[in-house]
Motif scaffolding. Sequence first.
Motif: not given
Length: 599
Positions: A349, A351, A312-313, A527, A392
């Motif tokens: 977000l 993923a 996840v970013s 996160l 996410p």
Amino acid sequence: MSDDFPTVSYASSNARIWWVVGVVAVLVLVAGGIALRIAFTRLPPGTTVAGEVVATPAEAVEVAEDIGARLTGLSVELRTAAGDTTIPAGQLGAELETDPVRTAAEEARGFDGWLDRYTGGGTVELPVEVTVTEVDLSDAVAAVSAEPVDGAIDVTATGVDVTDPVPGVEVTEVQIREAVTPELERLATTPAADWPSPLVVELDGTEIEPVVTQASVDAAVAEIERITSTPIEVTASVVPEDSQTVDGQMVPLREPATLTLQGADLRGLLATEVDPDAIQRERLQIVADVEDPPSALADFVEAADVPPEMDVSVENRSPTPERGGSGEGPGGPADQPRLADVSGITGDLVATVNTPGLDADLAATAEAVVRAAVEGETSVAVQGTPINSPDPALLDVVEPVSTYTTFYTPGEGRVTNIHRIAEIVDGTLVPPGGNLDVNHGVGERTAERGFVPAGAILEGEFVSDVGGGVSQFGTTFFNAMWFAGVDIITHTPHSYWFDRYPAGREATIDYPGVDLEFNNNTPYWILVDTAVTADSVTVTFWSTRYFAVEQTIGPREPVQGGDFRITIERVATAPPIPELELEGFVDDDRFTHTYGTPP
């Protein structure tokens, strides 16, 4: 005196005699007639009705009626292998006819009856007729019939309880009537005083075999003994319940798990059901008890219910705070509320799924375990539906819950190290209950891993060290921990205070001995998102807000031989969450640190 005797008239005398004789004869005849008339209104002596002596036809009928009443009230006990029941003969249709008795009595009182009695004919027995009419016998049928009882097995953790099969008995109204009628009719020739009470009638009926026989039960018991004597391993991939940081690898998000079921646990998983179409030995089928499986299996399957393992970013993140600003707090110029404000943070977000998750199915797993055991297998995986959605939100990572930014001078060697450690930590996920130790999660700082020599403090001395300056990232990370409200396991403030950090609310790290660790004591994943600019580093925790955080930074107290002492306190309040069966609680942390005077 005269010698003459009286003269007798014999004719006159004889006439009188005959007259007397005649009168007597007439009287005898009249009396005899009267006697015969009287006699012929009665029955010959010794006349009986069902063994009871009667004198007149009227008495014979009266006795017959009394016997008829006794007959209809006579208890008749019907017996079968299924049980017995007692029913008055009248309810079985028994009746005693009085007309034949009346007719026979009338005939018996005549001359022929008497003549027969006195010429060696013996006792006159008036005939009794017992008849059985067709009546509704459904209640009697129900009382002496029985459905078969199937054999059964109740499997519990402590053993196997067996119910033995019992054949059923089917009795029809015709069978009852055919068995009862001759027994009742036989009473017609039996003195009423000798009638049995109750009159017992044995009924054969028709035996009905149970669907589940003893052979079925014995085979199922043997099968259960075989199954429970061999352990079954249930396997799954689970999120570690108390994940600990792995050196150089951050927090493991999956680990293999095994549950061994045997003996009592396996028995607790078994049940039986009937397959009437199977052969006798296989009619009692071994199946899974999906309604009440063992708690050990239920807990294991619950642990195997996991979201996808994903990267996840945060993309398109809003800009991080810039240097400067106002609103300095008690911690110094770096203690600005704006640096911890999440209200203006935005971002997408994103993923990607590395390993599917599992919507675990307890019932399907229980069935799979039993099926494997029956087929002689020793291992089975937790069953369920794979989850492949790259969302996410499945981790409850939906919003920023804490953030902090610190600043540095661009171009210094330490900046390279700050950027490198931020890059390594970026995207780290910490599951509920997991522990993240940043120091060991990043691992040893070496040139091969992109770190460079820069200034550091080692045992109170300023030195040059590969990876120097990463403590600024440690301070930034500690503040994100602080404002997220998570449980602070280990932190160590610097030996000396630098005004680029909030006084007291900062931390250093050094490999391998100076750690910075928190426990994710929330029910949600966290996160860790990092962002760097030429002069700043920002750490943001994304999750679902759980704690309400209040903090206090005390005054700086001068100390002899040092710089100052300061106390910081944080109160993190967690609300109750009924749907997760979580009670609310308050976590109060208080830390006091004394800074030395820089050399």
